[in-house]
Design an enzyme around this catalytic site. Sequence first.
Site, PDB file in Angstrom:
ATOM      1  N   HIS A  17       0.833  -1.210   0.000  1.00  0.00           N
ATOM      2  CA  HIS A  17       0.000   0.000   0.000  1.00  0.00           C
ATOM      3  C   HIS A  17       0.872   1.266   0.000  1.00  0.00           C
ATOM      4  O   HIS A  17       0.599   2.210  -0.726  1.00  0.00           O
ATOM      5  CB  HIS A  17      -0.885   0.046   1.250  1.00  0.00           C
ATOM      6  CG  HIS A  17      -1.913  -1.041   1.359  1.00  0.00           C
ATOM      7  ND1 HIS A  17      -1.986  -1.883   2.438  1.00  0.00           N
ATOM      8  CD2 HIS A  17      -2.913  -1.424   0.527  1.00  0.00           C
ATOM      9  CE1 HIS A  17      -2.996  -2.724   2.273  1.00  0.00           C
ATOM     10  NE2 HIS A  17      -3.568  -2.479   1.122  1.00  0.00           N
ATOM     11  N   LYS A  41     -15.704  -7.119   4.832  1.00  0.00           N
ATOM     12  CA  LYS A  41     -14.739  -8.098   5.341  1.00  0.00           C
ATOM     13  C   LYS A  41     -14.679  -7.931   6.855  1.00  0.00           C
ATOM     14  O   LYS A  41     -14.790  -6.812   7.357  1.00  0.00           O
ATOM     15  CB  LYS A  41     -13.344  -7.799   4.793  1.00  0.00           C
ATOM     16  CG  LYS A  41     -13.198  -7.854   3.294  1.00  0.00           C
ATOM     17  CD  LYS A  41     -11.762  -7.467   2.948  1.00  0.00           C
ATOM     18  CE  LYS A  41     -11.542  -7.319   1.460  1.00  0.00           C
ATOM     19  NZ  LYS A  41     -10.208  -6.782   1.150  1.00  0.00           N
ATOM     20  N   ARG A  90      -1.828  -6.124  -8.361  1.00  0.00           N
ATOM     21  CA  ARG A  90      -0.658  -6.941  -8.055  1.00  0.00           C
ATOM     22  C   ARG A  90      -0.424  -7.991  -9.120  1.00  0.00           C
ATOM     23  O   ARG A  90       0.594  -8.042  -9.768  1.00  0.00           O
ATOM     24  CB  ARG A  90      -0.847  -7.621  -6.690  1.00  0.00           C
ATOM     25  CG  ARG A  90      -0.731  -6.676  -5.537  1.00  0.00           C
ATOM     26  CD  ARG A  90      -1.303  -7.250  -4.289  1.00  0.00           C
ATOM     27  NE  ARG A  90      -2.760  -7.267  -4.345  1.00  0.00           N
ATOM     28  CZ  ARG A  90      -3.541  -7.526  -3.325  1.00  0.00           C
ATOM     29  NH1 ARG A  90      -3.034  -7.843  -2.160  1.00  0.00           N
ATOM     30  NH2 ARG A  90      -4.853  -7.492  -3.454  1.00  0.00           N
ATOM     31  N   SER A 128      -2.679  -7.928   2.922  1.00  0.00           N
ATOM     32  CA  SER A 128      -2.939  -7.809   4.360  1.00  0.00           C
ATOM     33  C   SER A 128      -3.356  -9.170   4.928  1.00  0.00           C
ATOM     34  O   SER A 128      -2.992  -9.521   6.043  1.00  0.00           O
ATOM     35  CB  SER A 128      -4.037  -6.773   4.623  1.00  0.00           C
ATOM     36  OG  SER A 128      -3.648  -5.515   4.142  1.00  0.00           O
TER      37      SER A 128
END
Length: 160
Positions: A17, A41, A90, A128
Site C-alpha cells: 500500500h 470483510k 498486483r 494484508s
Amino acid sequence: MKRAIYPGTFDPITFGHVDIIKRASLIFDKIIVAVVKNSFKDTLFSYEERVNLLKKATKGIKKIEVEGFEGLVVDFAVKKNINVIIRGLRMISDFEYEFQMALTNRKLSSRIETIFLMPHAGYSYLSSRLVKEIASLGGNLDDFLPRVCVSALNKKIGRR
Ligand code: ADP
C-alpha cells in the site's frame, strides 16, 4: 490541483500500500487515502486502529490526507469533488475483480475514472490477509510491514 482517492480496508497497511501511495504522490497533487469504516470483510483492526496505523506509516509522505468513509466510494468521490480512484494491481488474479469494480463504479458515476498502479515487483505477492496469517503462525513480518504495524499486529495476535 489534481486530486485522487485511494480507497481500501488497510487491515493493516502493508509496504505494498505504501508503495502505491508513493507512486501516486508523484502523479497527483493530493491523495486522499480513504479508509472503509464498516467493511464487508471482518477486520482484525478497528477503523480507528487502521487509520492510526496508516497515519503513522505514511508520516513522511507529503500530499496525503487520511479520511474514513461509509457507503459507496463513488459517492465519497462526488462529495469530495474528485473524479479519480486509484487502485493497486498486483497479479492477474486481482484483475477480474478490479475490472468489475472499475466498470461498476463508472456505471454508478460516469465522471469517475479508475487508475491502476502496479507496485514494485517485490511487493506484488503481498496482501494484508497474508501478513495476518504469517503473524498468527509466528513468522517475521519486518519485510512486509512498516514497523508500527509489525508491533501492532504482534500485539493484537498475542505475540511480542
Ligand atoms: P480492499 O478491501 O478495498 O481491497 P485493501 O486494503 O485490501 O482494500 O486494498 C486496497 C487497494 O490496495 C486495492 O486496490 C489492492 O489491490 C491494493 N493493494 C493491496 N495490497 C497491495 C500490494 N501488495 N501491492 C499493490 N497494491 C496492493
